[in-house]
Design a protein around this motif. Structure first.
Motif, PDB file in Angstrom:
ATOM      1  N   ALA A   1      -0.116   4.227  -2.415  1.00 57.92           N
ATOM      2  CA  ALA A   1      -0.703   5.446  -1.838  1.00 57.92           C
ATOM      3  C   ALA A   1       0.116   6.671  -2.208  1.00 57.92           C
ATOM      4  O   ALA A   1      -0.437   7.742  -2.500  1.00 57.92           O
TER       5      ALA A   1
ATOM      6  N   CYS B   1      -6.244   3.396  -0.895  1.00 58.13           N
ATOM      7  CA  CYS B   1      -6.011   2.045  -0.396  1.00 58.13           C
ATOM      8  C   CYS B   1      -6.962   1.741   0.756  1.00 58.13           C
ATOM      9  O   CYS B   1      -7.003   2.487   1.739  1.00 58.13           O
TER      10      CYS B   1
ATOM     11  N   ALA C   1      -6.806  -1.380  -3.732  1.00 52.21           N
ATOM     12  CA  ALA C   1      -6.188  -0.095  -4.054  1.00 52.21           C
ATOM     13  C   ALA C   1      -6.704   0.336  -5.415  1.00 52.21           C
ATOM     14  O   ALA C   1      -6.741  -0.469  -6.347  1.00 52.21           O
TER      15      ALA C   1
ATOM     16  N   ALA D   1       0.817  -1.219   0.000  1.00 56.60           N
ATOM     17  CA  ALA D   1       0.000   0.000   0.000  1.00 56.60           C
ATOM     18  C   ALA D   1       0.849   1.266   0.000  1.00 56.60           C
ATOM     19  O   ALA D   1       0.448   2.283  -0.578  1.00 56.60           O
TER      20      ALA D   1
ATOM     21  N   LEU E   1      -6.647  -6.171   0.620  1.00 62.18           N
ATOM     22  CA  LEU E   1      -6.415  -4.787   0.200  1.00 62.18           C
ATOM     23  C   LEU E   1      -7.077  -4.534  -1.147  1.00 62.18           C
ATOM     24  O   LEU E   1      -6.948  -5.347  -2.068  1.00 62.18           O
TER      25      LEU E   1
END
Length: 401
Positions: free
Chosen positions: A37, A43, A61, A33, A59
């Protein structure tokens, strides 16, 4: 500023250094992440639970909005390293030696996740953060395990929140020995069964006073082995039936047992569905044991049916990118085991392309740095061509479910 290939290696090393043996995360999703990010991706961590199974972190994203929505799917969980003393490089050190990155997950499949992340970040950077649609990464920690609290539940969440992808690329290792050999466009189904045959216990010297379940189970399994399920189909190899264990649990050599058990698995193509296979198996066993004093029960584990993404624009775009950087025209295949693509196919067309299978799940699992560089370039070109083909009013011929 590092090149996309250098970024891919750095991300892969950060992932490998997290000992994320299923269902543990150990910081792997955070390691992924962070660079996403920093590049502008939103995320979101999703933790799912279910009785009887471990909680799992996942996760999602994403960057951009609307259609077309290209999703990359993968998993940061890995199988155990086994006896670490047998490794020439520690399994979670992410050492580089002789042009190779060593570590559990290097090929399956932290390397591919890193390559796609680096490719997507480079694409977004080149466009100053503007994406003509949506790019997302669906990354689970539950693929090597029960696969209950991972991709399947994340997809349901994505649908509920209006984030269902239009197409998906899974980064599972898809090539046997050389990058560029194979794109997976489907998978065979998997059906696991447990057969128990019961009889009458007795003395081996007086078989007429007993009913031997071993004879019955061997005959029933032999009949299933000797009856081909099919001869294959256009995109699939023949289905195969394999016995994985036979257990009697009888320590005595002079006693006919009362029970015999067997477990088996069928990998089946699109000529079958699990329901019809179950009925066929039951009928075959019943016919074999007819006119005997033996009974049987047949139970099945949860299963997955065969699926195929019809060849079209999606695999063509990927094939063109593969050919450009490897000089190979990849074969379209449905071989191998199962993957989380079996869940994704219910939401959108899905194809699979990643590193090689040569060292996956083995001691000294590794990935060639040259392959990581090439895979990053392939993914980068594929992302660009995807939006050129499906975005801005363009259309392909397999852009529906």
């Amino acid at each position: 500023m590092p090149t996309p290939a250098e970024s891919a290696v750095e991300i892969a090393q950060s992932l490998i250094r997290c000992p994320s043996v299923t269902p543990l995360d150990e910081g792997a999703l955070d390691a992924l992440a962070r660079p996403l990010a920093a590049a502008g991706f939103a995320c979101e961590r999703l933790r799912f639970s279910e009785d009887g199974t471990p909680d799992v972190d996942n996760l999602v994203a994403r960057i951009g909005s609307g259609a077309p929505h290209l999703c990359f799917a993968g998993h940061t969980d890995v199988v155990p390293p086994g006896d670490t003393s047998l490794w020439s490089h520690p399994p979670f050190a992410a050492d580089i030696a002789d042009g190779r990155l060593y570590g559990r997950g290097a090929s399956d499949m932290k390397g591919a996740i890193a390559c796609f992340a680096a490719a997507a970040i480079d694409y977004v950077s080149a466009r100053n953060g503007i994406v003509p649609g949506t790019i997302s990464l669906l990354v689970t920690g539950d693929e090597e395990g029960p696969a209950i609290n991972g991709t399947k539940k994340v997809l349901a969440w994505m649908e509920e929140t209006g984030l269902t992808p239009d197409h998906c690329l899974v980064g599972e290792p898809s090539n046997s020995t050389v990058l560029g050999e194979t794109i997976k466009i489907g998978r065979r189904g998997s059906l696991t069964g447990h057969l128990t045959v019961t009889g009458q216990q007795g003395h081996v010297a007086y078989p007429h006073l007993a009913a031997n379940p071993v004879k019955g189970i061997v005959s029933a399994l032999a009949r299933l082995y000797d009856t081909p399920l099919d001869s294959g189909s256009t995109h699939f190899s023949p289905s195969n039936f394999e016995v994985t264990s036979i257990d009697v649990g009888n320590p005595a050599t002079n006693v006919i047992p009362v029970r015999a058990e067997a477990r088996f698995n069928i990998r089946f193509n699109d000529n079958h569905e699990a329901g019809t296979l179950k009925a066929m198996l039951s009928d075959s066993i019943a016919a074999t044991l007819a006119n005997t004093e033996l009974g049987f029960t047949l139970d099945f584990a949860p299963h997955g049916d065969a699926f195929l993404t019809k060849p079209g624009a999606l695999d063509r775009l990927l094939s063109q990118a593969v050919a450009e950087f490897t000089g190979k025209t990849p074969a379209l295949s449905t071989s191998g085991g199962t993957s989380d693509a079996r869940f994704i196919k219910d939401y959108c067309p899905v194809v699979e392309f990643g590193l090689t299978t040569e060292t996956i799940h083995k001691t000294d699992e590794n990935a060639a740095l040259a392959d990581l560089e090439t895979l990053t370039a392939i993914y980068r070109r594929f992302i660009a061509r995807y939006f050129e083909t499906f975005g801005d009013g363009a259309s392909g011929d397999n852009d529906g479910r």
